[in-house]
Design a protein around this motif. Sequence first.
Motif, PDB file in Angstrom:
ATOM      1  N   SER A   1      -1.633   5.158  -1.003  1.00  0.00           N
ATOM      2  CA  SER A   1      -1.698   6.512  -0.447  1.00  0.00           C
ATOM      3  C   SER A   1      -3.121   7.075  -0.435  1.00  0.00           C
ATOM      4  O   SER A   1      -3.330   8.228  -0.073  1.00  0.00           O
ATOM      5  CB  SER A   1      -0.757   7.450  -1.213  1.00  0.00           C
TER       6      SER A   1
ATOM      7  N   VAL B   1      -5.290   7.576  -2.943  1.00  0.00           N
ATOM      8  CA  VAL B   1      -5.814   8.280  -4.118  1.00  0.00           C
ATOM      9  C   VAL B   1      -6.828   7.390  -4.838  1.00  0.00           C
ATOM     10  O   VAL B   1      -7.860   7.870  -5.304  1.00  0.00           O
ATOM     11  CB  VAL B   1      -4.672   8.695  -5.062  1.00  0.00           C
TER      12      VAL B   1
ATOM     13  N   LYS C   1      -8.926   8.519   3.465  1.00  0.00           N
ATOM     14  CA  LYS C   1      -8.604   9.667   2.610  1.00  0.00           C
ATOM     15  C   LYS C   1      -7.093   9.937   2.610  1.00  0.00           C
ATOM     16  O   LYS C   1      -6.416   9.700   3.607  1.00  0.00           O
ATOM     17  CB  LYS C   1      -9.357  10.915   3.100  1.00  0.00           C
ATOM     18  N   PRO C   2      -6.581  10.458   1.488  1.00  0.00           N
ATOM     19  CA  PRO C   2      -5.127  10.679   1.392  1.00  0.00           C
ATOM     20  C   PRO C   2      -4.548  11.509   2.539  1.00  0.00           C
ATOM     21  O   PRO C   2      -3.483  11.183   3.055  1.00  0.00           O
ATOM     22  CB  PRO C   2      -4.971  11.425   0.065  1.00  0.00           C
ATOM     23  N   ASP C   3      -5.250  12.576   2.942  1.00  0.00           N
ATOM     24  CA  ASP C   3      -4.667  13.414   3.993  1.00  0.00           C
ATOM     25  C   ASP C   3      -4.651  12.699   5.334  1.00  0.00           C
ATOM     26  O   ASP C   3      -3.772  12.912   6.158  1.00  0.00           O
ATOM     27  CB  ASP C   3      -5.407  14.761   4.090  1.00  0.00           C
TER      28      ASP C   3
ATOM     29  N   ALA D   1      -1.699  10.372   5.118  1.00  0.00           N
ATOM     30  CA  ALA D   1      -0.480  11.176   5.258  1.00  0.00           C
ATOM     31  C   ALA D   1      -0.230  11.492   6.726  1.00  0.00           C
ATOM     32  O   ALA D   1       0.902  11.429   7.208  1.00  0.00           O
ATOM     33  CB  ALA D   1      -0.615  12.473   4.450  1.00  0.00           C
ATOM     34  N   ARG D   2      -1.288  11.812   7.426  1.00  0.00           N
ATOM     35  CA  ARG D   2      -1.175  12.143   8.848  1.00  0.00           C
ATOM     36  C   ARG D   2      -0.605  10.970   9.644  1.00  0.00           C
ATOM     37  O   ARG D   2       0.078  11.156  10.652  1.00  0.00           O
ATOM     38  CB  ARG D   2      -2.557  12.526   9.386  1.00  0.00           C
TER      39      ARG D   2
ATOM     40  N   ARG E   1       4.950  10.508  -0.243  1.00  0.00           N
ATOM     41  CA  ARG E   1       5.255   9.954  -1.555  1.00  0.00           C
ATOM     42  C   ARG E   1       5.674  11.036  -2.538  1.00  0.00           C
ATOM     43  O   ARG E   1       5.431  12.220  -2.329  1.00  0.00           O
ATOM     44  CB  ARG E   1       4.048   9.198  -2.123  1.00  0.00           C
TER      45      ARG E   1
END
Lengths: 371, 284
Positions: free
Chosen positions: B71, B73, B92-94, B97-98, B103
Amino acid sequence: MRGRPGLFTRYEDASAILPSGTQKVWLGIGLAVLVIAPFIVDRATLILLATAVVAAVGAIGLNLVTGYAGQVSLGHAFFLGVGAYSAAAIGGQPEEGKELIALGLDLWISLPLAGLIAALCGIVVAPVALRLRGLYLALVTLGLVFLGEHIFRNWTQLTGGQGVGREPATLSLFGYRFDLDGSVLGIDLIREQQIYFLALVVMVVMALLAKNLVRSRVGRAFAAVRDRDIAAEVMGVNLTKYKVLAFAVSSFYAGVAGALLYTVTGFLDPNAFNLFLSIAYIAMVVIGGAASIAGSIAGAFFITLLPEVIENVIHALPIDAETLFTSISTAQIERILFGVLIIVFLIFEPLGLYGIWIRIRNYWKAFPFSY
Amino acid sequence: MDVVRDRLLSEVLPEAGTSVEGPVLEVKDIHLSFAGVKAIDGVSFQVSNHELFAIIGPNGAGKTSIFNSISGVYEPQEGSIRFMGKDILGGKPDHIARMGMARTFQNIELFANLTVLDNIMLGRHLRMNHGVLSSMVWLGKARKAEMHAREVAEGIIQFLELEPFRKSYVAMLPYGVQKRVELGRALAMSPSLLLLDEPAAGMNTEETEDMARFIMDIKRELGIGMILVEHDMRVVMDLADTVLAIDFGKPIALGTPDVIQRNPDVIRAYLGQDHAVVETGGTE
Ligand SMILES: Nc1ncnc2c1ncn2[C@@H]1O[C@H](COP(=O)(O)OP(=O)(O)OP(=O)(O)O)[C@@H](O)[C@H]1O
Ligand SMILES: [Mg+2]
């Protein structure tokens, strides 16, 4: 959505700014008091009230970045100063005997621009918040205040310089002068009343905009960054973007507040934007209630009116205050009280006046069955 | 289970899942160490659409580290991670996520000062795009998007049976409920891949059964890929299609639950100390 008709309108009601009828009633009462007050109180109190209304705008701004987005900022005085001098330069009139930047533009230009220039400064400063948090961030933003004080004292073309100062922006909106006596809808208003109502409209509008912001996607992202930044990032919140946004919006509010703050007294002192002013705003947020718009307004009134209350209390004391406090002045007592109040609220009522209000409300909700 | 409930999730989250061909996630030979401690030491696996992939291993085996690497991190020093056909290692995590990854966390990472509803609404962050100005004015697009997000959140609340807690601040809720809210927040993202880090840890039998039922429903209705880390072997054996067992950051076995259960290395590393693991599983 199939099978569940009627939900749409219900959510709309449920997420309205003021979900409950009671809240609407209280808002109505509050507004009525704010509208009637300037016709009842004396001139000195009116000046304080007008200052409180403007301070509320600044307090909402600080609450957005510190209470909602969790970025502790001691630099608010700096942004207030940037707003005050931007507005003065753009909207001020040239003064005799002073070489000042004074473009003399209308308020509809100078007020938003003061906000925007302060917001730009906020954006420039925000990257610091990406690397630092908590106390370290507070310290760096504190540095900003010292930097600002230095600039304001020495850039005489902008500020008039130390010991000289200048007038704030002229309150001329589409040609109508709010900084002179006048009459609106056949009601004669003195200068201070005019300024008060102008400030009140600005405050109500900006409070509504802030209220919308914090219940939206952006407001939730601010809170997520504050509560758990790593989880926020994993849920798709861009930390950099939202920290910068929080500083930008907060500084915009500070800029607008700064532009109006000294229009009542009519004098801008370059020494005004100091650490004590920052702390006064922190106190408004802490005492009013972090992450509460209504609390910010309450906190601003509380802190602005506090000196007056202290003075009255001291005068009302049966003992001679002069002999009791030979070595400390009223201003010093005020500062000591600020400190004590912040500490008391942080320890005993972390939700501030807002928390006290919630408890009173819950008490009355449960009334006569309270136990 | 009534008919409406049967289709609730797929109706609320029509965008969940993916049409990408091939594996949703491909992890190849990743290595991650912290100042000499090898947390992950050459792990590879694939997860496809509809697959419920479980990762098991004793405490400190590196399961959470694998989640953190996927993810975004943590950034593994070696190897490659491809998600939806794209390289994501170092992303990067965001950003990840996009791309459609969601999670939950082993140690609950909810937004403590927000309500259950707002936590779940935050999961819709990427599914909306109104900014500061339109939020402030609250008209048109922003208002519509917020109302829709609210509708989705209500669907998820209904699915996870969280109705009584809708307006409660999460910090005050029981542990088992908080775990469910975390699942709800992740679901709200309408993900293509869902990572669940010990969703049943610290729960009693009834809560564990509820959680297992939710996971089964998600799989049946959304058909998204899922990775499950769990110490409760019954849950893993009941739900998983494929199981990867790791120990000291190294893979020791990969296969169906039946095969894994009988693998002598796994029994030695993990099932042999089943009791100890089950007992400590909940306290972390
Ligand atoms: N941020 C970190 N810094 C240093 N060491 C870490 C970090 N994260 C994990 N580790 C170490 O990596 C190893 C694997 O940890 P990890 O949390 O991935 O294990 P786990 O399989 O999830 O264990 P558990 O079942 O207890 O959750 C452990 O030795 C741990 O101490
Ligand atoms: Mg773990």
